[in-house]
Design a protein around this motif. Structure first.
Motif, PDB file in Angstrom:
ATOM      1  N   LEU A  69      11.189  -9.929 -35.048  1.00 19.57           N
ATOM      2  CA  LEU A  69      12.153  -9.763 -33.965  1.00 19.57           C
ATOM      3  C   LEU A  69      12.282 -11.020 -33.117  1.00 19.57           C
ATOM      4  N   ARG A  70      11.273 -11.893 -33.135  1.00 15.45           N
ATOM      5  CA  ARG A  70      11.317 -13.108 -32.338  1.00 15.45           C
ATOM      6  C   ARG A  70      12.245 -14.155 -32.929  1.00 15.45           C
ATOM      7  N   THR A  71      12.652 -13.983 -34.178  1.00 15.48           N
ATOM      8  CA  THR A  71      13.569 -14.937 -34.824  1.00 15.48           C
ATOM      9  C   THR A  71      14.766 -14.250 -35.459  1.00 15.48           C
ATOM     10  N   GLN A  72      14.789 -12.934 -35.474  1.00 15.80           N
ATOM     11  CA  GLN A  72      15.883 -12.201 -36.136  1.00 15.80           C
ATOM     12  C   GLN A  72      17.194 -12.394 -35.383  1.00 15.80           C
ATOM     13  N   SER A  73      18.252 -12.722 -36.128  1.00 15.42           N
ATOM     14  CA  SER A  73      19.530 -13.010 -35.504  1.00 15.42           C
ATOM     15  C   SER A  73      20.660 -12.887 -36.523  1.00 15.42           C
ATOM     16  N   TYR A  86      22.736 -15.201 -36.666  1.00 10.91           N
ATOM     17  CA  TYR A  86      23.028 -16.611 -36.921  1.00 10.91           C
ATOM     18  C   TYR A  86      21.755 -17.327 -37.362  1.00 10.91           C
ATOM     19  N   ASP A  87      21.932 -18.371 -38.136  1.00 16.27           N
ATOM     20  CA  ASP A  87      20.784 -19.143 -38.629  1.00 16.27           C
ATOM     21  C   ASP A  87      20.937 -20.616 -38.281  1.00 16.27           C
ATOM     22  N   ASP A  88      21.460 -20.887 -37.069  1.00 18.19           N
ATOM     23  CA  ASP A  88      21.670 -22.269 -36.646  1.00 18.19           C
ATOM     24  C   ASP A  88      20.427 -22.893 -36.034  1.00 18.19           C
ATOM     25  N   GLY A  89      19.354 -22.120 -35.856  1.00 15.71           N
ATOM     26  CA  GLY A  89      18.122 -22.657 -35.301  1.00 15.71           C
ATOM     27  C   GLY A  89      18.136 -22.854 -33.805  1.00 15.71           C
ATOM     28  N   LEU A  90      19.223 -22.481 -33.137  1.00 16.04           N
ATOM     29  CA  LEU A  90      19.288 -22.629 -31.690  1.00 16.04           C
ATOM     30  C   LEU A  90      18.512 -21.514 -31.003  1.00 16.04           C
ATOM     31  N   ILE A  91      18.205 -21.717 -29.739  1.00 17.37           N
ATOM     32  CA  ILE A  91      17.471 -20.720 -28.948  1.00 17.37           C
ATOM     33  C   ILE A  91      18.486 -19.862 -28.200  1.00 17.37           C
ATOM     34  N   GLY A  92      18.422 -18.562 -28.426  1.00 18.50           N
ATOM     35  CA  GLY A  92      19.332 -17.629 -27.770  1.00 18.50           C
ATOM     36  C   GLY A  92      18.583 -16.537 -27.042  1.00 18.50           C
ATOM     37  N   ARG A 141      17.047 -13.007 -26.734  1.00 21.13           N
ATOM     38  CA  ARG A 141      16.566 -11.891 -27.555  1.00 21.13           C
ATOM     39  C   ARG A 141      16.866 -10.568 -26.856  1.00 21.13           C
ATOM     40  N   LYS A 142      16.586 -10.499 -25.562  1.00 15.90           N
ATOM     41  CA  LYS A 142      16.890  -9.314 -24.764  1.00 15.90           C
ATOM     42  C   LYS A 142      16.727  -9.675 -23.291  1.00 15.90           C
ATOM     43  N   LEU A 143      17.272  -8.838 -22.446  1.00 12.57           N
ATOM     44  CA  LEU A 143      17.173  -9.007 -20.994  1.00 12.57           C
ATOM     45  C   LEU A 143      16.639  -7.708 -20.396  1.00 12.57           C
TER      46      LEU A 143
END
Length: 462
Positions: free
Chosen positions: A123-127, A129-135, A137-139
């Protein structure tokens, strides 16, 4: 150097991370949180108002605008929007949690980031997108009732929130740079804001107690006033008979008209039910309705009573709902401003040099919470085009289709550059007003020339 140093203090009434700005003790700290929770969950009018606000906000459209005109600015805006739609929880659920700041005056949310690595099992990397950017995860919200204390420095700067949440009641301190703090008001920079239900507390307080008295009175009127007579010679007021007196008092208080109704008495005891002596002097229903109206008035939602008592006009309802919509729009502005000042800048900065070329940070925006009055828009456009101020074009047509919930344009064989299309749009043709103006100016010039020639002839100057 002393000229740039901060000298004074805000004057916050706090001690040990707890605020004492509220002058009613029952509305301070956790006691106040409990009261507002009861009001929102257990009162019909308050619940209806909060439900109306949430449903209106849920159907609102959200967007992100670029901070500049460059391609990198547009890419940054698209990235923020993708992060909003790529969280573990849906955006609608996140907004629903944020709206709790209306009930309690504030809402604190920790920002949890992730590295966007595509469809992974972590879950810490699931997205998406696979661009490697930091987005994002949740608020997730850090519940108001879990607040332990606020952390401050010696210059009244908020450093973070320390909470003690169930089930283990460990303490966690969340710094402000890793959180979003939503609040309705910033008096003395108080992080707890001010609940929109604050002014409704007094009418709610009296309404609740009148309802309890009303219920007890109705029950006693139906069951009758129980009176218990003891046998002659039994002194229940002596210390020796205190236990007997307590049993008899409990028996009288617990008489109810239900399937368990019944009393068993020893020999010599007598029980009577006295009926009501007459009508009450006060109409409790009118009093409760008055307090309901006061509760709704404090949040500009008294329009919900229009029509219930065959009172109020459509025009009045329209004005009141418009004012209510303006208030909700202001709350949405607060949400956007918090994201624009606390959430989005830190998100962009987390990605280092990737967005180094942007002109400014993207801005979160919101749409209207209610539809535009299409009849008024149509009348306005008709008047403006009639006098030549507006000229129908593709932009105006797109706007009308949007506000009228009409399907998009489908030319279907009619090229937008065709003469027929241009004729419909009025392209290549001067506005009628301009034609009339030119004709009028030409006729006016001819008339003035004729008058000038006649004057020269009279004066013999031809």
């Amino acid at each position: 150097m002393n000229s740039i140093r901060e000298i004074g203090r805000i004057g916050q009434r706090r001690y040990g991370g707890t605020f004492y700005e509220e002058f009613l003790p029952e509305l301070r700290g956790k006691r106040g949180i409990g009261v507002y929770h009861e009001m929102s969950e257990n009162d019909d009018i308050v619940g209806a108002i909060l439900y109306a606000i949430e449903m209106l906000v849920r159907q609102c459209k959200w967007g992100v605008e670029p901070g500049g005109m460059t391609a990198k600015d547009r890419e940054a805006a698209g990235f923020v929007e993708s992060c909003r739609d790529d969280m573990q929880d849906t955006w609608i659920d996140t907004i629903s949690e944020i709206l709790s700041f209306l009930t309690y005056g504030w809402s604190f949310h920790e920002i949890v980031y992730k590295r966007r690595m595509g469809r992974t099992k972590d879950l810490r990397t699931q997205s998406k997108y696979d661009d490697g950017l930091i987005g994002w995860r949740k608020l997730p919200i850090r519940a108001q009732e879990s607040l332990y204390q606020w952390e401050y420095d010696n210059e009244d700067n908020l450093l973070g929130m320390t909470q003690m949440p169930p089930p283990y009641y460990d303490t966690f301190t969340i710094p402000t740079e890793k959180a979003l703090l939503f609040r309705t008001k910033s008096r003395k920079n108080n992080p707890e804001g001010r609940s929109i239900l604050r002014n409704a507390y007094r009418p709610w307080y009296f309404k609740r107690r009148i309802q309890e008295i009303e219920g007890i009175g109705m029950e006693r009127d139906l069951a009758g006033l129980p009176v218990l007579y003891t046998p002659e010679g039994v002194e229940i007021w002596s210390n020796e008979n205190m236990e007997t007196r307590a049993i008899l008092e409990s028996m009288v208080r617990n008489i109810r008209r239900d399937e368990m109704e019944g009393v068993v008495l020893p020999y010599g005891y007598k029980l009577e039910l006295l009926s009501s002596g007459g009508a009450r002097q006060f109409d409790t229903n009118a009093v409760i309705n008055r307090y309901d109206t006061r509760i709704a008035m404090t949040v500009l939602a008294d329009f919900i009573f229009l029509g219930h008592d065959k009172a109020g006009s459509w025009a009045l309802s329209s004005d009141k709902t418009e004012l209510f919509a303006v208030a909700i729009g202001a709350f949405l502005d607060m949400i956007c401003e918090t994201f624009n000042s606390q959430g989005i800048p830190s998100l962009i900065d987390m990605n280092g040099k990737y967005f180094a070329g942007i002109t400014g940070y993207p801005k979160m925006t919101h749409g209207d919470i209610e539809d535009v009055d299409i009849a008024k828009v149509a009348a306005f456009i008709k008047d403006m085009t009639g006098i030549g101020v507006l000229v129908p074009d593709d932009g105006l047509e797109d706007y009308i289709r949007k506000v009228g919930h009409l399907p998009g344009k489908a030319y279907g064989g009619m090229d937008k550059t065709s003469p027929e299309r241009q004729r419909q749009q009025g392209w290549g043709e001067p506005p009628k007003m301009e034609e009339e103006r030119e004709k009028y100016t030409s006729e006016k010039d001819d008339t003035q020339e004729e008058k000038a020639n006649a004057a020269r002839k009279r004066l013999g100057r031809t």
